[in-house]
Design an enzyme around this catalytic site. Structure first.
Site, mmCIF file in Angstrom:
data_model
loop_
_atom_site.group_PDB
_atom_site.id
_atom_site.type_symbol
_atom_site.label_atom_id
_atom_site.label_comp_id
_atom_site.label_asym_id
_atom_site.label_seq_id
_atom_site.Cartn_x
_atom_site.Cartn_y
_atom_site.Cartn_z
ATOM 1 N N ASP A 41 1.011 -1.203 0.129
ATOM 2 C CA ASP A 41 0.072 -0.008 -0.194
ATOM 3 C C ASP A 41 0.933 1.419 0.154
ATOM 4 O OD1 ASP A 41 -2.217 1.451 0.258
ATOM 5 O OD2 ASP A 41 -2.038 1.733 2.534
ATOM 6 N N ASP A 76 -0.497 5.153 1.180
ATOM 7 C CA ASP A 76 -1.003 5.830 2.266
ATOM 8 C C ASP A 76 -0.858 5.468 3.458
ATOM 9 O OD1 ASP A 76 -1.698 8.421 0.967
ATOM 10 O OD2 ASP A 76 -2.953 7.207 -0.241
#
Length: 215
Positions: A8, A10
């Site tokens: 991922d 963020d």
């Protein structure tokens, strides 16, 4: 055998989720006289703000989406533009490539934001592939981002390890039938994680060679 790591962006690579959380809380308090809880905010972490706004709409707290974006976008860019990479991120990426693994980024956001930050931090070259919301019909917690990454890198789901910080990310990984390493941040530590392959406080704790041996 571990072949591919899917990460991922963020809250995992750069701590943008904490910035967004404070912006959301301030906006709702100022514009709506409403104290947004961290549990409410977690609804959209790893996914998008619409999930949160629909729940608030049902409670009679209507959010003008365009007005919200206008009020907060510039503030977010300003506050996040100089954020460092989180502890252990660059070393983790170096270890992955030294051990012959392919690395993909899979994010529910658009392509521009992670690309700008990864270039700024000198990390973009570590990624063999970027898969964003622009590449799939459904974002997290649906599995599409992770499945697309695996497909493009020629890996089976059993050969992939997802690295996530949010509950929506964990659910997306489990829905893709992939093992998930969870690294919570200061916001997502309030999630109730279940079903992950492993949970650690920081990527600085992870030895990739040992991870491969134990996978």
């Amino acid at each position: 055998m571990l072949k591919t790591i899917i990460m991922d962006f963020d809250g995992l690579i750069v701590d943008t989720e904490v910035v967004w959380y404070h912006i959301y809380v301030e906006w709702f308090r100022r514009k709506k006289g409403y104290d947004l809880s961290v549990q409410e905010f977690l609804t959209c972490v790893g996914s998008n703000s619409e999930d949160l706004f629909r729940k608030l709409d049902a409670k009679g707290i209507t959010v003008d989406r365009d007005a919200f974006a206008k009020d907060t976008s510039a503030q977010f860019i300003e506050q996040s533009s100089h954020l460092p990479a989180k502890p252990g991120v660059e070393d983790f990426l170096k270890q992955a490539h030294e051990n012959g693994l392919s690395v993909a980024l899979a994010t529910s956001s658009g392509r521009k934001k992670p690309t700008v930050h990864l270039e700024r931090l000198g990390l973009l070259s570590y990624f063999d592939l970027l898969v964003t919301a622009e590449d799939v019909v459904r974002i997290k917690p649906h599995p599409d981002l992770f499945l697309k990454a695996a497909e493009k890198l020629g890996s089976t789901t059993e050969e992939c390890l997802v690295v996530e910080d949010s509950l929506n990310g964990l659910l997306a990984g489990l829905n893709a039938h992939m093992r998930v390493l969870v690294v919570p941040n200061e916001v997502t530590k309030y999630c109730q994680f279940q079903g992950q392959y492993r949970l650690c406080n920081s990527l600085a704790e992870v030895d990739v060679a040992r991870l491969i041996a134990e996978f």
